[in-house]
Design a protein around this motif. Structure first.
Motif, short mmCIF file in Angstrom:
data_model
loop_
_atom_site.label_atom_id
_atom_site.label_comp_id
_atom_site.label_asym_id
_atom_site.label_seq_id
_atom_site.Cartn_x
_atom_site.Cartn_y
_atom_site.Cartn_z
N VAL A 193 0.85 -1.20 0.00
CA VAL A 193 0.00 0.00 0.00
C VAL A 193 0.88 1.25 0.00
CG1 VAL A 193 -1.81 1.26 1.25
CG2 VAL A 193 -1.79 -1.26 1.25
N MET A 194 0.57 2.20 -0.85
CA MET A 194 1.39 3.40 -0.99
C MET A 194 1.53 4.17 0.31
SD MET A 194 3.37 5.19 -2.82
CE MET A 194 3.09 4.43 -4.43
N SER A 195 0.45 4.28 1.09
CA SER A 195 0.52 5.02 2.35
C SER A 195 1.49 4.34 3.32
CB SER A 195 -0.87 5.13 2.99
OG SER A 195 -1.39 3.83 3.30
N HIS A 196 1.55 2.99 3.28
CA HIS A 196 2.50 2.27 4.13
C HIS A 196 3.94 2.52 3.67
CE1 HIS A 196 -0.73 -0.87 5.52
NE2 HIS A 196 -0.92 0.35 6.01
N ARG A 197 4.13 2.62 2.36
CA ARG A 197 5.47 2.91 1.84
C ARG A 197 5.95 4.28 2.33
NH1 ARG A 197 5.08 1.20 -4.59
NH2 ARG A 197 4.49 -0.98 -4.27
N ASN A 198 5.06 5.26 2.24
CA ASN A 198 5.41 6.60 2.68
C ASN A 198 5.69 6.63 4.18
OD1 ASN A 198 5.07 7.53 0.05
ND2 ASN A 198 2.93 8.12 0.39
N THR A 199 4.87 5.88 4.93
CA THR A 199 5.06 5.82 6.38
C THR A 199 6.40 5.20 6.72
OG1 THR A 199 2.67 5.67 6.79
CG2 THR A 199 4.13 4.90 8.53
N LEU A 200 6.72 4.10 6.05
CA LEU A 200 8.00 3.42 6.29
C LEU A 200 9.17 4.32 5.93
CD1 LEU A 200 9.70 0.92 6.95
CD2 LEU A 200 9.34 0.14 4.59
N GLU A 201 9.11 4.98 4.79
CA GLU A 201 10.19 5.86 4.37
C GLU A 201 10.40 6.99 5.38
OE1 GLU A 201 11.33 8.78 0.59
OE2 GLU A 201 9.76 7.25 0.38
N GLY A 202 9.30 7.55 5.87
CA GLY A 202 9.40 8.62 6.86
C GLY A 202 10.02 8.15 8.16
N PHE A 203 9.65 6.94 8.59
CA PHE A 203 10.20 6.42 9.85
C PHE A 203 11.68 6.10 9.70
CE2 PHE A 203 11.35 3.29 12.99
CZ PHE A 203 10.84 3.86 14.15
N ILE A 204 12.07 5.52 8.56
CA ILE A 204 13.48 5.20 8.35
C ILE A 204 14.33 6.47 8.37
CG2 ILE A 204 15.13 4.38 6.62
CD1 ILE A 204 13.16 2.19 5.88
N THR A 205 13.82 7.55 7.82
CA THR A 205 14.53 8.83 7.88
C THR A 205 14.74 9.27 9.32
OG1 THR A 205 13.62 9.53 5.73
CG2 THR A 205 14.46 11.26 7.20
N LYS A 206 13.70 9.16 10.14
CA LYS A 206 13.82 9.52 11.56
C LYS A 206 14.80 8.58 12.27
CE LYS A 206 9.12 11.38 11.95
NZ LYS A 206 7.78 11.19 12.58
N TYR A 207 14.77 7.32 11.89
CA TYR A 207 15.66 6.32 12.49
C TYR A 207 17.12 6.73 12.32
CZ TYR A 207 17.60 1.62 13.45
OH TYR A 207 18.30 0.56 13.96
N TRP A 208 17.51 7.05 11.07
CA TRP A 208 18.91 7.38 10.82
C TRP A 208 19.26 8.78 11.32
CZ3 TRP A 208 21.51 3.36 10.68
CH2 TRP A 208 21.06 2.20 10.03
N ASP A 209 18.28 9.65 11.40
CA ASP A 209 18.54 10.95 12.04
C ASP A 209 18.92 10.75 13.51
OD1 ASP A 209 18.05 12.36 9.74
OD2 ASP A 209 15.99 12.93 10.27
N TYR A 210 18.21 9.84 14.18
CA TYR A 210 18.53 9.54 15.58
C TYR A 210 19.92 8.90 15.68
CZ TYR A 210 18.24 7.71 20.30
OH TYR A 210 18.50 7.42 21.63
N TYR A 211 20.22 8.02 14.75
CA TYR A 211 21.54 7.37 14.72
C TYR A 211 22.65 8.43 14.58
CZ TYR A 211 25.37 4.41 12.95
OH TYR A 211 26.57 3.79 12.75
N ASP A 212 22.43 9.42 13.73
CA ASP A 212 23.40 10.50 13.57
C ASP A 212 23.60 11.26 14.87
OD1 ASP A 212 23.84 9.87 10.93
OD2 ASP A 212 22.41 11.34 10.15
N LEU A 214 23.43 9.96 17.83
CA LEU A 214 24.29 9.12 18.65
C LEU A 214 25.75 9.24 18.23
CD1 LEU A 214 22.15 5.85 18.99
CD2 LEU A 214 22.56 7.58 20.75
N LEU A 215 25.99 9.32 16.93
CA LEU A 215 27.35 9.49 16.44
C LEU A 215 27.94 10.81 16.95
CD1 LEU A 215 27.12 8.29 12.72
CD2 LEU A 215 28.32 7.15 14.59
N THR A 216 27.13 11.85 16.91
CA THR A 216 27.58 13.15 17.41
C THR A 216 27.89 13.08 18.90
OG1 THR A 216 26.23 14.30 15.75
CG2 THR A 216 26.94 15.58 17.66
N TYR A 217 27.03 12.38 19.63
CA TYR A 217 27.25 12.23 21.07
C TYR A 217 28.55 11.47 21.35
CZ TYR A 217 26.85 10.38 25.79
OH TYR A 217 27.12 10.03 27.09
N LYS A 218 28.83 10.43 20.56
CA LYS A 218 30.07 9.67 20.75
C LYS A 218 31.30 10.57 20.56
CE LYS A 218 31.10 5.91 18.69
NZ LYS A 218 32.00 5.33 19.73
N SER A 219 31.23 11.46 19.58
CA SER A 219 32.36 12.35 19.31
C SER A 219 32.51 13.42 20.38
CB SER A 219 32.17 13.01 17.94
OG SER A 219 32.10 12.05 16.92
#
Length: 352
Positions: A193-212, A214-219
Motif C-alpha cells: 500500500v502506498m501510504s504504508h510505503r510513505n510511512t516506512l520511508e518517513g520512519f526510516i529517515t527519523k531512524y537514521w537521524d537519531y543514529y546520527d 548518537l554518532l555526534t554524542y560519541k564524538s
C-alpha cells in the motif's frame, strides 16, 4: 601441492599458529569490547561456519562445525573452557528454566565444583541416560556452567558487540547490539500500500537521524545529552503508525533499548558491527578463490594466515614483508601481538 605441504605439513607452520594464538590473546586484552560475527565456510565438502572475532586492533578467524553458544564460548575461552557450578551458574539455570527438581539435585551434588568437558559429559550421562533424551536440560546445564566459568577468566570480554543472534546472549557481562543490523530489519519490509510505503520511508529517515545524533554524542559526549537521547529513543520507538508490520518491528527495537543505548554510558563502544562484517567479507573473498579446505590442518592454516593478514592490515604492516621476515627467520619486524599491546596501551583502556 608443494605450496599446500608448506602451509600444512612443514615445521614452520607451528610458528605461525603460535603467532595467531598470541594475536588473539593480545587482542582479547587490548580493549573492554570485542566484536563477533560469522559467515559460511566449507570443509571437505561440508558446511561449516567461519567465526570472526575482532576489534580495532586485530581480526581473528575460527572455522567451526557449529555456531551455537558453546562454540562461541570455546572460541573466547582460548583453550580454557571449563564448566563451573557457582552461584551465577545456578542463577542462569533458573533464568533458562531448568526444572526445580533438577536444579535442587545439581545444586546439592555439585555446588562449588569446576570440571572439564569429559567430566561434564560423564555427569550428564549419569543424570540423563540416553543422548536423545532431556536435550533441553542437558543444554541448560552445559551453557549455564560454561558461561559461569568463562566470566571469571582474566581475559573474559566485558562488552561483546554483535547482531541480535541468540547464541551471543548472556556470554559477556554486557551485550551491545549493532544499529546497522537493527536498521536492516526495516529495509526488509516490503509494503504494498502506498501510504504504508510513505510511512516506512518517513520512519526510516527519523531512524537514521537519531543514529546520527548518537554518532555526534560519541564524538562529543555531554552528560545532559544522555537523558535527552534516552527520552527521544522512547518517543521514536513507541510510535504507532497503523502499518502493522512496521509497528511490530518498532516494538522489537524498543525492547532492545538497554543494549542499543549502552553507548550513552560507554562512549568507546562502536554503534555498529562493521569491523567484524569486514572480516566476514575477507572470508567471502577467500571462499571465491578457493571454495573449501580439505583437511583439519588446511583449515587451521587458512584461519592462521587470514588472521595474520587481516591483523597486519590493521597494524599498517606489509603482510608480504612480515611473512618473508618470519620464513627467513630474521625476526627483524616486531610481532603483531606486541604491536597490538603497544598500541592499545597508548590509548585509554576500552576506548578507540
Amino acid at each position: 601441492g608443494s605450496v599446500s605441504r608448506i602451509l600444512t605439513q612443514s615445521p614452520e607452520k607451528d610458528g605461525f599458529h603460535q603467532e595467531k594464538n598470541a594475536i588473539v590473546m593480545a587482542g582479547l586484552q587490548s580493549a573492554d569490547y570485542q566484536q563477533m560475527d560469522d559467515t559460511s565456510a566449507r570443509v571437505a565438502g561440508k558446511n561449516y561456519y567461519d567465526h570472526i572475532l575482532c576489534n580495532e586492533f586485530y581480526t581473528a578467524y575460527f572455522t567451526r562445525a557449529h555456531k551455537d553458544r558453546l562454540t562461541i564460548i570455546d572460541i573466547l575461552s582460548q583453550g580454557q573452557m571449563k564448566f563451573t557450578f557457582n552461584e551465577y551458574a545456578f542463577l542462569l539455570m533458573k533464568e533458562m528454566k531448568l526444572p526445580e527438581k533438577w536444579l535442587n539435585i545439581i545444586e546439592t551434588n555439585y555446588a562449588g565444583q569446576s570440571v572439564n568437558r569429559q567430566d561434564m559429559d560423564n555427569l550428564l550421562s549419569a543424570h540423563f541416560p540416553g543422548l536423545n533424551k532431556q536435550q533441553t536440560n542437558r543444554l541448560i546445564l552445559l551453557e549455564s556452567t560454561a558461561i559461569a566459568a568463562y566470566q571469571v577468566l582474566p581475559h573474559a570480554v566485558k562488552f561483546l558487540l554483535t547482531d541480535d543472534a541468540p547464541q551471543y546472549n548472556k556470554i559477556a557481562m554486557y551485550h551491545p547490539l549493532c544499529w546497522i543490523h537493527d536498521g536492516r530489519h526495516y529495509k526488509k519490509l516490503m509494503p504494498v500500500v502506498m501510504s504504508h510505503r510513505n510511512t516506512l520511508e518517513g520512519f526510516i529517515t527519523k531512524y537514521w537521524d537519531y543514529y546520527d545524533q548518537l554518532l555526534t554524542y560519541k564524538s562529543h559526549p555531554i552528560q545532559s545529552e544522555v537523558d535527552r537521547l534516552s527520552t527521544e529513543f522512547d518517543t521514536l520507538f513507541s510510535t504507532q503508525t497503523g502499518y502493522d508490520h512496521l509497528d511490530e518491528r518498532i516494538k522489537k527495537t524498543n525492547g532492545q533499548k538497554s543494549q542499543l543505548l549502552l553507548v550513552l554510558e560507554n562512549q568507546f563502544l562502536p554503534l555498529h558491527n562493521n569491523d567484524s562484517e569486514g572480516g566476514a567479507r575477507g572470508q567471502a573473498r577467500r571462499r571465491d578463490i578457493s571454495f573449501h579446505t580439505m583437511s583439519a590442518e588446511g583449515t587451521k592454516s587458512k584461519d592462521t594466515f587470514m588472521t595474520i593478514m587481516q591483523t597486519a592490515k590493521k597494524q599498517a604492516i606489509n603482510f608480504y614483508h612480515y611473512i618473508g621476515d618470519r620464513i627467513k627467520r630474521k625476526y627483524e619486524m616486531p610481532s603483531l601481538a606486541s604491536l597490538i599491546t603497544t598500541r592499545s596501551k597508548a590509548l585509554v583502556p576500552g576506548t578507540p
